[in-house]
Motif scaffolding. Structure first.
Motif, PDB file in Angstrom:
ATOM      1  N   GLN A 196       0.816  -1.245  -0.062  1.00  0.00           N
ATOM      2  CA  GLN A 196      -0.186   0.158   0.069  1.00  0.00           C
ATOM      3  C   GLN A 196       0.627   1.256   0.024  1.00  0.00           C
ATOM      4  N   ALA A 197       0.780   2.046  -1.180  1.00  0.00           N
ATOM      5  CA  ALA A 197       1.557   3.387  -1.129  1.00  0.00           C
ATOM      6  C   ALA A 197       0.751   4.439  -0.501  1.00  0.00           C
ATOM      7  N   LEU A 198       1.221   4.828   0.761  1.00  0.00           N
ATOM      8  CA  LEU A 198       0.561   5.777   1.429  1.00  0.00           C
ATOM      9  C   LEU A 198       0.778   6.904   1.471  1.00  0.00           C
ATOM     10  N   VAL A 199       1.955   7.590   0.962  1.00  0.00           N
ATOM     11  CA  VAL A 199       2.143   8.824   0.443  1.00  0.00           C
ATOM     12  C   VAL A 199       3.246   8.989  -0.520  1.00  0.00           C
ATOM     13  N   SER A 200       3.493   9.924  -1.476  1.00  0.00           N
ATOM     14  CA  SER A 200       4.327   9.981  -2.380  1.00  0.00           C
ATOM     15  C   SER A 200       4.763  11.668  -2.548  1.00  0.00           C
ATOM     16  N   CYS A 201       6.118  11.675  -2.157  1.00  0.00           N
ATOM     17  CA  CYS A 201       6.560  12.997  -2.259  1.00  0.00           C
ATOM     18  C   CYS A 201       7.541  13.192  -3.592  1.00  0.00           C
ATOM     19  N   GLY A 202       7.815  14.717  -3.784  1.00  0.00           N
ATOM     20  CA  GLY A 202       8.869  14.966  -4.739  1.00  0.00           C
ATOM     21  C   GLY A 202      10.025  15.539  -4.570  1.00  0.00           C
ATOM     22  N   ALA A 203      10.374  16.349  -5.407  1.00  0.00           N
ATOM     23  CA  ALA A 203      11.676  17.116  -4.933  1.00  0.00           C
ATOM     24  C   ALA A 203      11.927  17.892  -3.617  1.00  0.00           C
ATOM     25  N   SER A 204      12.955  17.666  -3.024  1.00  0.00           N
ATOM     26  CA  SER A 204      13.293  18.029  -1.895  1.00  0.00           C
ATOM     27  C   SER A 204      14.264  19.164  -1.925  1.00  0.00           C
TER      28      SER A 204
ATOM     29  N   LYS B 247      30.939  13.212   4.756  1.00  0.00           N
ATOM     30  CA  LYS B 247      30.044  13.149   5.994  1.00  0.00           C
ATOM     31  C   LYS B 247      29.336  14.212   5.957  1.00  0.00           C
ATOM     32  N   LYS B 248      27.705  14.318   6.201  1.00  0.00           N
ATOM     33  CA  LYS B 248      26.732  15.282   6.237  1.00  0.00           C
ATOM     34  C   LYS B 248      25.538  15.082   6.899  1.00  0.00           C
ATOM     35  N   THR B 249      24.953  15.902   7.423  1.00  0.00           N
ATOM     36  CA  THR B 249      23.524  15.863   7.880  1.00  0.00           C
ATOM     37  C   THR B 249      22.858  17.024   7.048  1.00  0.00           C
ATOM     38  N   SER B 250      21.776  16.536   6.794  1.00  0.00           N
ATOM     39  CA  SER B 250      20.776  17.446   5.979  1.00  0.00           C
ATOM     40  C   SER B 250      19.391  17.340   6.314  1.00  0.00           C
ATOM     41  N   VAL B 251      18.645  18.624   6.381  1.00  0.00           N
ATOM     42  CA  VAL B 251      17.406  18.596   6.757  1.00  0.00           C
ATOM     43  C   VAL B 251      16.506  19.131   5.515  1.00  0.00           C
ATOM     44  N   PHE B 252      15.555  18.460   5.110  1.00  0.00           N
ATOM     45  CA  PHE B 252      14.953  18.638   3.828  1.00  0.00           C
ATOM     46  C   PHE B 252      13.417  18.978   3.885  1.00  0.00           C
ATOM     47  N   HIS B 253      12.620  19.583   2.853  1.00  0.00           N
ATOM     48  CA  HIS B 253      11.388  19.481   2.872  1.00  0.00           C
ATOM     49  C   HIS B 253      10.901  19.349   1.366  1.00  0.00           C
ATOM     50  N   ALA B 254       9.731  18.616   1.368  1.00  0.00           N
ATOM     51  CA  ALA B 254       9.205  18.310   0.181  1.00  0.00           C
ATOM     52  C   ALA B 254       7.718  18.442   0.259  1.00  0.00           C
ATOM     53  N   ARG B 255       7.060  18.771  -0.804  1.00  0.00           N
ATOM     54  CA  ARG B 255       5.593  18.656  -0.966  1.00  0.00           C
ATOM     55  C   ARG B 255       5.295  17.254  -1.398  1.00  0.00           C
ATOM     56  N   CYS B 256       3.822  16.503  -0.917  1.00  0.00           N
ATOM     57  CA  CYS B 256       3.779  15.280  -1.253  1.00  0.00           C
ATOM     58  C   CYS B 256       2.304  15.250  -2.040  1.00  0.00           C
ATOM     59  N   ASP B 257       1.794  14.064  -2.634  1.00  0.00           N
ATOM     60  CA  ASP B 257       0.539  14.044  -3.242  1.00  0.00           C
ATOM     61  C   ASP B 257      -0.322  13.293  -2.041  1.00  0.00           C
TER      62      ASP B 257
ATOM     63  N   GLN C 157       9.173  12.732   8.728  1.00  0.00           N
ATOM     64  CA  GLN C 157       8.196  13.318   9.498  1.00  0.00           C
ATOM     65  C   GLN C 157       7.030  13.664   8.540  1.00  0.00           C
ATOM     66  N   PHE C 158       6.272  12.743   8.221  1.00  0.00           N
ATOM     67  CA  PHE C 158       5.190  12.865   7.195  1.00  0.00           C
ATOM     68  C   PHE C 158       3.836  13.643   7.804  1.00  0.00           C
ATOM     69  N   ARG C 159       3.507  14.744   7.075  1.00  0.00           N
ATOM     70  CA  ARG C 159       2.242  15.368   7.507  1.00  0.00           C
ATOM     71  C   ARG C 159       0.987  15.221   6.657  1.00  0.00           C
ATOM     72  N   PRO C 160       0.178  14.311   6.684  1.00  0.00           N
ATOM     73  CA  PRO C 160      -0.567  13.952   5.152  1.00  0.00           C
ATOM     74  C   PRO C 160      -1.703  14.941   5.355  1.00  0.00           C
ATOM     75  N   LEU C 161      -2.149  15.478   6.163  1.00  0.00           N
ATOM     76  CA  LEU C 161      -3.021  16.852   6.129  1.00  0.00           C
ATOM     77  C   LEU C 161      -2.588  17.789   5.531  1.00  0.00           C
TER      78      LEU C 161
END
Length: 151
Positions: free
Chosen positions: A24-32, A141-151, A121-125
């Motif tokens: 079951q695909a719960l959520v799909s997200c694009g470019a980050s 070695k690196k640590t990244s924090v990203f944001h993406a829009r989801c369908d 941390q998916f926020r489906p609403l």
């Protein structure tokens, strides 16, 4: 009460997803896009470490649930699919399942000649994800924090 709450979560997640042979695909997200802190050493020369802009422009990923197990499926620029569990031997677990968020931990023991840990941390609403990726043990070695829009 917990049984009703659990059913509410399941109904919310099912309403967002589609079913495939992989689960079951719960959520799909694009470019980050986001920021990263790069640590000097390996391929990073002295004086070149520190904060940088970071992005994944052509990628896509989705959370898949098959039975009680979660997985992260990644799609590269050619739209080829990779499974965190099957292709990268990752451990993938849900840290939190709630109507307003789904938090997933993925630990890749040997990705990139070292290791990688990701927390999503998916926020489906709100149809978004905020996620962290820490790469350690490899040449960069690196640590990244990203944001993406989801369908």
């Amino acid at each position: 009460m917990m049984r009703v709450f659990g059913r509410a979560i399941s109904m919310l997640l099912l309403s967002l997803g589609t079913t495939s042979a992989h689960g079951q695909a719960l959520v799909s997200c694009g470019a980050s896009e986001g920021r990263a802190y790069v640590i000097e050493g390996g391929l990073v020369r002295p004086g070149k470490g520190g904060w940088i802009s970071d992005q994944i422009t052509d990628g896509k990923f989705e959370v898949v649930k098959r039975g009680a197990e979660y997985d992260i499926h990644y799609y590269d620029a050619t739209r080829r699919s990779y499974s965190a569990r099957q292709d990268d031997s990752a451990t993938v677990i849900a840290l939190r399942e709630a109507p307003t968020e789904l938090v997933i931990l993925a630990v890749y023991p040997s990705r990139g000649a070292g290791g990688t840990t990701e927390v999503f941390q998916f926020r489906p609403l709100d149809r978004e994800v905020v996620w962290m990726q820490m790469k350690y043990g490899g040449l960069i070695k690196k640590t990244s924090v990203f944001h993406a829009r989801c369908d």
